[in-house]
Design a protein around this motif. Structure first.
Motif, PDB file in Angstrom:
ATOM      1  N   ILE A  24       0.806  -1.237   0.000  1.00 43.53           N
ATOM      2  CA  ILE A  24       0.000   0.000   0.000  1.00 43.53           C
ATOM      3  C   ILE A  24       0.838   1.287   0.000  1.00 43.53           C
ATOM      4  N   HIS A  25       2.168   1.170   0.092  1.00 33.90           N
ATOM      5  CA  HIS A  25       2.973   2.405   0.125  1.00 33.90           C
ATOM      6  C   HIS A  25       4.391   2.122  -0.358  1.00 33.90           C
ATOM      7  N   LEU A  26       4.713   2.651  -1.517  1.00 34.37           N
ATOM      8  CA  LEU A  26       6.097   2.601  -1.988  1.00 34.37           C
ATOM      9  C   LEU A  26       6.345   3.790  -2.897  1.00 34.37           C
ATOM     10  N   HIS A  27       7.615   3.982  -3.221  1.00 35.24           N
ATOM     11  CA  HIS A  27       8.020   5.107  -4.069  1.00 35.24           C
ATOM     12  C   HIS A  27       8.658   4.537  -5.328  1.00 35.24           C
ATOM     13  N   LEU A  28       7.804   4.195  -6.282  1.00 32.73           N
ATOM     14  CA  LEU A  28       8.280   3.555  -7.522  1.00 32.73           C
ATOM     15  C   LEU A  28       9.322   4.397  -8.238  1.00 32.73           C
ATOM     16  N   GLY A 109      -1.757  11.996  -0.085  1.00 37.09           N
ATOM     17  CA  GLY A 109      -0.613  11.611   0.750  1.00 37.09           C
ATOM     18  C   GLY A 109       0.676  11.587  -0.048  1.00 37.09           C
ATOM     19  N   GLU A 110       1.828  11.391   0.617  1.00 35.08           N
ATOM     20  CA  GLU A 110       1.777  11.286   2.033  1.00 35.08           C
ATOM     21  C   GLU A 110       1.917  12.669   2.655  1.00 35.08           C
ATOM     22  N   ILE A 111       1.179  12.835   3.742  1.00 28.29           N
ATOM     23  CA  ILE A 111       1.117  14.112   4.441  1.00 28.29           C
ATOM     24  C   ILE A 111       1.445  13.825   5.909  1.00 28.29           C
ATOM     25  N   LEU A 169      -2.004   5.569   9.120  1.00 22.86           N
ATOM     26  CA  LEU A 169      -0.670   6.043   9.465  1.00 22.86           C
ATOM     27  C   LEU A 169       0.291   5.043   8.851  1.00 22.86           C
ATOM     28  N   HIS A 170       1.072   5.498   7.871  1.00 23.55           N
ATOM     29  CA  HIS A 170       1.932   4.568   7.138  1.00 23.55           C
ATOM     30  C   HIS A 170       3.248   4.355   7.877  1.00 23.55           C
ATOM     31  N   CYS A 171       3.876   3.219   7.610  1.00 19.72           N
ATOM     32  CA  CYS A 171       5.160   2.867   8.238  1.00 19.72           C
ATOM     33  C   CYS A 171       5.130   3.211   9.719  1.00 19.72           C
ATOM     34  N   THR A 219       5.965  -1.712   1.871  1.00 20.50           N
ATOM     35  CA  THR A 219       7.436  -1.731   1.863  1.00 20.50           C
ATOM     36  C   THR A 219       8.041  -0.364   2.166  1.00 20.50           C
ATOM     37  N   ASP A 220       7.388   0.734   1.719  1.00 16.46           N
ATOM     38  CA  ASP A 220       8.034   2.053   1.707  1.00 16.46           C
ATOM     39  C   ASP A 220       9.311   1.990   0.863  1.00 16.46           C
ATOM     40  N   ALA A 221       9.343   1.062  -0.092  1.00 16.80           N
ATOM     41  CA  ALA A 221      10.509   0.919  -0.981  1.00 16.80           C
ATOM     42  C   ALA A 221      10.783   2.258  -1.682  1.00 16.80           C
TER      43      ALA A 221
HETATM   44 ZN   LIG Z   1       6.910   6.985   1.888  1.00 19.68          ZN
END
Ligand SMILES: [Zn+2]
Ligand SMILES: [Zn+2]
Length: 274
Positions: A24-28, A109-111, A169-171, A219-221
């Motif tokens: 649900i959250h990564l930076h491709l 997001g992300e904020i 709330l991510h990560c 992942t927050d990759a």
């Molecule tokens: Zn992130």
């Protein structure tokens, strides 16, 4: 939990590629490898959907294009990260507003707030966070929130928007108190590879407390690769290691966690589709 209780073991060989996962959250756009190759490899491991995060205005057209046209498995968010809060402006707000119906856009997001790095002044971070919460309410979109070393101010703003804005709330790496506050305010929690780190005992206690229908994995990759890949550049398929750790902490099978996290993502990100 006793001091010497081991971190959950991550057993990639036990992973069943027939199970489906969403990161649900990564930076491709920040991956060290080619996005096409990373997504194809992830899909072969069952990670068939990802949400790539828009963190600053210059990336917004790119993440929109990837979600709308280039990759059917990719959804995106638009927002201004607390590190870049000084870049939040009326023009950026208008850009997000104008693209509110864009194909593949699933969240703001992300904020949030990051008082660990303080790359933007705290008052500027707070103002940008509030204004983007308001925008999410207006657009009826969920939010992905980043918070680090800012528990009190984050809790205050979550309370202000409780019942008006939904999101996660991510990560999540903050305290059990902030976790409870966020859940009470209707926000979900998402866990990254940090749950596999040896020194993350307190965080693993938080995972144990969070109801199964309120948690997500990410992942927050390219950041924060989980054990046993720690130190490498993170990629979407590594979400399986985090899922493995979370399943063990929740005493559920991977099949159950797969089904539940997909259901949680569809419930929260209503524009995700199937
Ligand atoms: Zn992130
Ligand atoms: Zn973040």
């Amino acid at each position: 939990m006793s001091q010497n209780q081991a971190a959950p073991t991550s057993k990639p060989d036990a992973v069943d590629p027939s199970l489906r996962w969403i990161d649900i959250h990564l930076h491709l756009n920040m991956l060290k490898t080619d996005a096409d190759a990373a997504l194809a490899s992830a899909a072969s491991q069952g990670v068939t959907r990802v949400i790539t995060i828009g963190t600053e205005p210059k990336d917004h057209p790119l993440v929109l294009d990837w979600a709308a046209r280039r990759f059917p498995q990719v959804a995106c968010t638009l927002g201004v990260h607390p590190h870049e809060a000084t870049l939040w402006s009326k023009e950026v707000r208008q850009f997000i507003f104008d693209h509110r119906q864009a194909k593949g856009l699933v969240a703001v997001g992300e904020i949030g707030l990051d008082y660990y790095y303080n790359n933007s002044p705290q008052d500027v971070q707070i103002a940008a966070f509030r204004e983007q919460m308001q925008l999410a309410e207006e657009l009826d979109l969920p939010v992905q929130i980043h918070t680090r070393d800012a528990d009190a101010d984050t809790a205050k703003i979550l309370r202000e928007y409780s019942g008006r804005v939904r999101g996660l709330l991510h990560c999540f790496t903050s305290s059990a108190e902030l976790a409870r506050e966020a859940l009470d305010c209707g926000f979900d929690l998402s866990f990254s590879g940090v749950v596999t780190f040896k020194n993350a005992q307190a965080l693993r206690e938080v995972v144990r407390e969070v109801p199964l229908d309120r948690l997500h994995v990410e992942t927050d990759a390219p950041f924060l690769a989980p054990v046993p890949k720690r130190g490498q550049s993170n990629v979407p398929e590594f979400v399986l290691h985090t899922a493995q750790a979370v399943a063990e902490l929740k005493s559920v099978t991977l099949a159950e966690l797969s089904r539940q996290t997909l259901a949680n993502a569809s419930r929260l990100f209503t524009r995700l589709g199937s």
